[in-house]
Write a protein that holds these residues in place. Structure first.
Motif, mmCIF file in Angstrom:
data_model
loop_
_atom_site.group_PDB
_atom_site.id
_atom_site.type_symbol
_atom_site.label_atom_id
_atom_site.label_comp_id
_atom_site.label_asym_id
_atom_site.label_seq_id
_atom_site.Cartn_x
_atom_site.Cartn_y
_atom_site.Cartn_z
ATOM 1 N N HIS A 133 -91.701 -59.175 -13.461
ATOM 2 C CA HIS A 133 -90.918 -58.959 -14.763
ATOM 3 C C HIS A 133 -89.723 -60.086 -14.736
ATOM 4 O O HIS A 133 -89.211 -60.457 -14.008
ATOM 5 N N ARG A 134 -89.598 -60.325 -15.986
ATOM 6 C CA ARG A 134 -88.458 -61.447 -16.142
ATOM 7 C C ARG A 134 -87.126 -61.026 -16.232
ATOM 8 O O ARG A 134 -86.937 -59.844 -16.344
ATOM 9 N N LEU A 135 -86.216 -61.839 -15.698
ATOM 10 C CA LEU A 135 -84.887 -61.411 -15.144
ATOM 11 C C LEU A 135 -83.988 -61.103 -16.020
ATOM 12 O O LEU A 135 -82.963 -60.348 -15.943
ATOM 13 N N MET A 136 -83.915 -61.338 -17.296
ATOM 14 C CA MET A 136 -82.990 -61.197 -18.237
ATOM 15 C C MET A 136 -83.332 -59.605 -18.590
ATOM 16 O O MET A 136 -82.131 -59.003 -18.785
ATOM 17 N N GLY A 137 -84.441 -59.432 -18.648
ATOM 18 C CA GLY A 137 -84.599 -57.910 -19.097
ATOM 19 C C GLY A 137 -84.366 -57.032 -17.813
ATOM 20 O O GLY A 137 -83.605 -55.992 -18.196
ATOM 21 N N GLU A 138 -84.312 -57.568 -16.911
ATOM 22 C CA GLU A 138 -83.750 -56.695 -15.518
ATOM 23 C C GLU A 138 -82.482 -56.489 -15.545
ATOM 24 O O GLU A 138 -81.815 -55.508 -15.290
#
Length: 470
Positions: free
Chosen positions: A254-259
């Motif tokens: 998963h991309r980290l901005m979304g996290e």
């Protein structure tokens, strides 16, 4: 090299990261400043700053952790260009974790003690002065506070000693689910009280006059904007590697901005919903909500005293507060015990035992600052050791540490923008806003420096003005 531990689930990562961010500031500052600066109107400004200030830096800290697979101890060593000195910051980052626990263990102990006091009925029949005497009596009793501080340290280190998945992840997930469940039960009780409607109106109705002017008619929009900026920045515990450590335990799915957005949403949800407990209850019983320790330990016990079944609701509230405090303690302890493991190859057991003793000893000055060391007033009359420790952390290590992570990710002399983006955007989900590079390179560092300077101005500006006035 031993393979890095990983979380068993994405939910574990989100809940533990949020648990680190969800702390006492969510409860004893956010609702108060929302109410003070115009309710929903202030929340909108806060959310803007959370998106443009807090979440990007959180994504950067996650990225440094995931790319290096290390804690703040050696993450900069792994990623910095040859000959660079970014790794010097690792010592300051770890100092921030210790500094936070130097006072957080004592305050978390207060929460557990108040669970017991509320359930026992120690506040039943007391007026406001009597409730105040209970709190002051606790502060003047170092032996009592010592017992509960030790309990907090033992719980935190005990959970961490079980390992990442079986201890930190498993137990924090349960605590966070219970925290949210208790919070929602308290909200239902609060909003159904007779007279709660006025509190809801005060908290939720946008009041642009309160956003711009105080009761005396002074223009305070700038003050309100800075309060929103500061809360959006400090609520996420950025700058000391407390988020990077959890990035080091997750995969590339998963991309980290979304996290970062997921963690920010959960943190903000808890902070906002706590206001739905405090304001309807306070208005229902004619009590003016305050901020800080006075809200938790003086105002709210008075509210619960007046509430039917108040012993139960008060005890539940302090169970919620204990979970909020312990989730932060466990998360930061995990970072602390990982530091010597990454730095010097210590065993897990050795790191837990050494740090258990270290945290206990380092927590003593704060605990004794309210009694034995009360004559030491480091920041002026009426201040205590806790105020000094909080100043070192909140006004120095957090903003300056966040600036280090930010510059490390955007500067060619650091890890670099492209390297950061390649890491942050691996997997599926929300991409990091690549086109806003000039903002992240120039404007965002200026905002962080502004927060740092304003922290000093708020602390010492009045004294300086007094000197120049003379």
């Amino acid at each position: 090299m031993k393979e890095r531990e990983t979380f068993a689930s994405r939910l574990g990562f989100v809940l533990i990261s949020a648990g680190c961010a969800i702390g006492l500031g969510n409860v004893w500052r956010f609702p108060y400043i929302v109410g003070k600066y115009g309710g929903a109107a202030f929340v909108l400004i806060y959310l803007v700053f959370l998106v443009i200030l807090g979440l990007p830096i959180m994504a950067m800290e996650f990225s440094v952790g995931r790319a290096s697979r290390r804690s703040v101890a050696t993450s900069f060593h792994e990623l910095e260009p040859k000959g660079a000195k970014w790794h010097w910051y690792s010592w300051f980052g770890m100092a921030g974790n210790y500094m936070l626990m130097m006072f957080y263990t004592t305050v978390a102990g207060w929460m557990i003690l108040y669970c017991i006091k509320m359930a026992k009925g120690d506040f039943v029949g007391l007026d406001a002065a009597g409730v105040g005497e209970q709190f002051n009596g606790m502060l003047s009793n170092p032996g009592l506070m010592l017992v509960f501080m030790i309990l907090v340290v033992l719980i935190g280190m005990g959970v961490c000693s079980l390992g990442l998945q079986k201890g930190v992840e498993k137990i924090t997930k349960v605590m966070m689910v219970l925290l949210l469940a208790i919070l929602l039960v308290l909200v239902v009780r609060s909003v159904t009280l007779p007279g709660a409607g006025e509190g809801l109106k005060f908290y939720l109705m946008p009041n642009f006059h309160n956003l711009m002017y105080d009761a005396a008619g002074n223009f305070i929009l700038g003050e309100a904007i800075f309060a929103a900026m500061g809360q959006a920045f400090f609520t996420l515990s950025l700058g000391i590697g407390a988020m990077a450590i959890f990035g080091s335990y997750i995969g590339k799915e998963h991309r980290l901005m979304g996290e970062a957005v997921n963690v920010g949403i959960l943190d903000t949800f808890v902070a906002f919903v706590v206001g739905l407990v405090i304001f309807p209850s306070a208005f229902a019983f004619g009590v003016t909500p305050d901020s800080g320790t006075s809200l938790i330990f003086l105002t709210l016990p008075n509210v619960f005293n007046a509430m039917p079944g108040g012993r139960l609701w008060g005890a539940l509230f302090f169970v919620f507060m204990s979970f909020a405090a312990l989730s932060t303690v466990i998360a930061v302890f995990q970072n602390i015990i990982t530091f010597p493991k990454d730095k010097w190859g210590w065993s897990h057991k050795k790191s837990v035992l050494v740090n258990l003793v270290a945290i206990f000893l380092l927590s003593l000055p704060c605990l004794l600052g309210f009694n034995v060391l009360s004559g030491f007033q480091p920041l002026g009359a009426g201040t205590v050791v806790l105020d000094l420790e909080d100043f070192i952390l909140s006004d120095n290590l957090l903003p300056l540490g966040s600036l280090v992570y930010l510059l490390f990710c955007v500067s060619r002399k650091g890890w670099g923008w492209e390297n950061f983006l390649n890491e942050a955007d691996q997997g599926k989900g929300l991409s990091f806003p690549r086109k806003l590079y000039p903002y992240f390179r120039i404007a965002l560092p200026i905002l962080v420096v502004f927060i740092f300077l304003m922290g000093y101005w708020n602390k010492f500006g009045g004294a300086l003005m007094g000197l120049f006035g003379k």
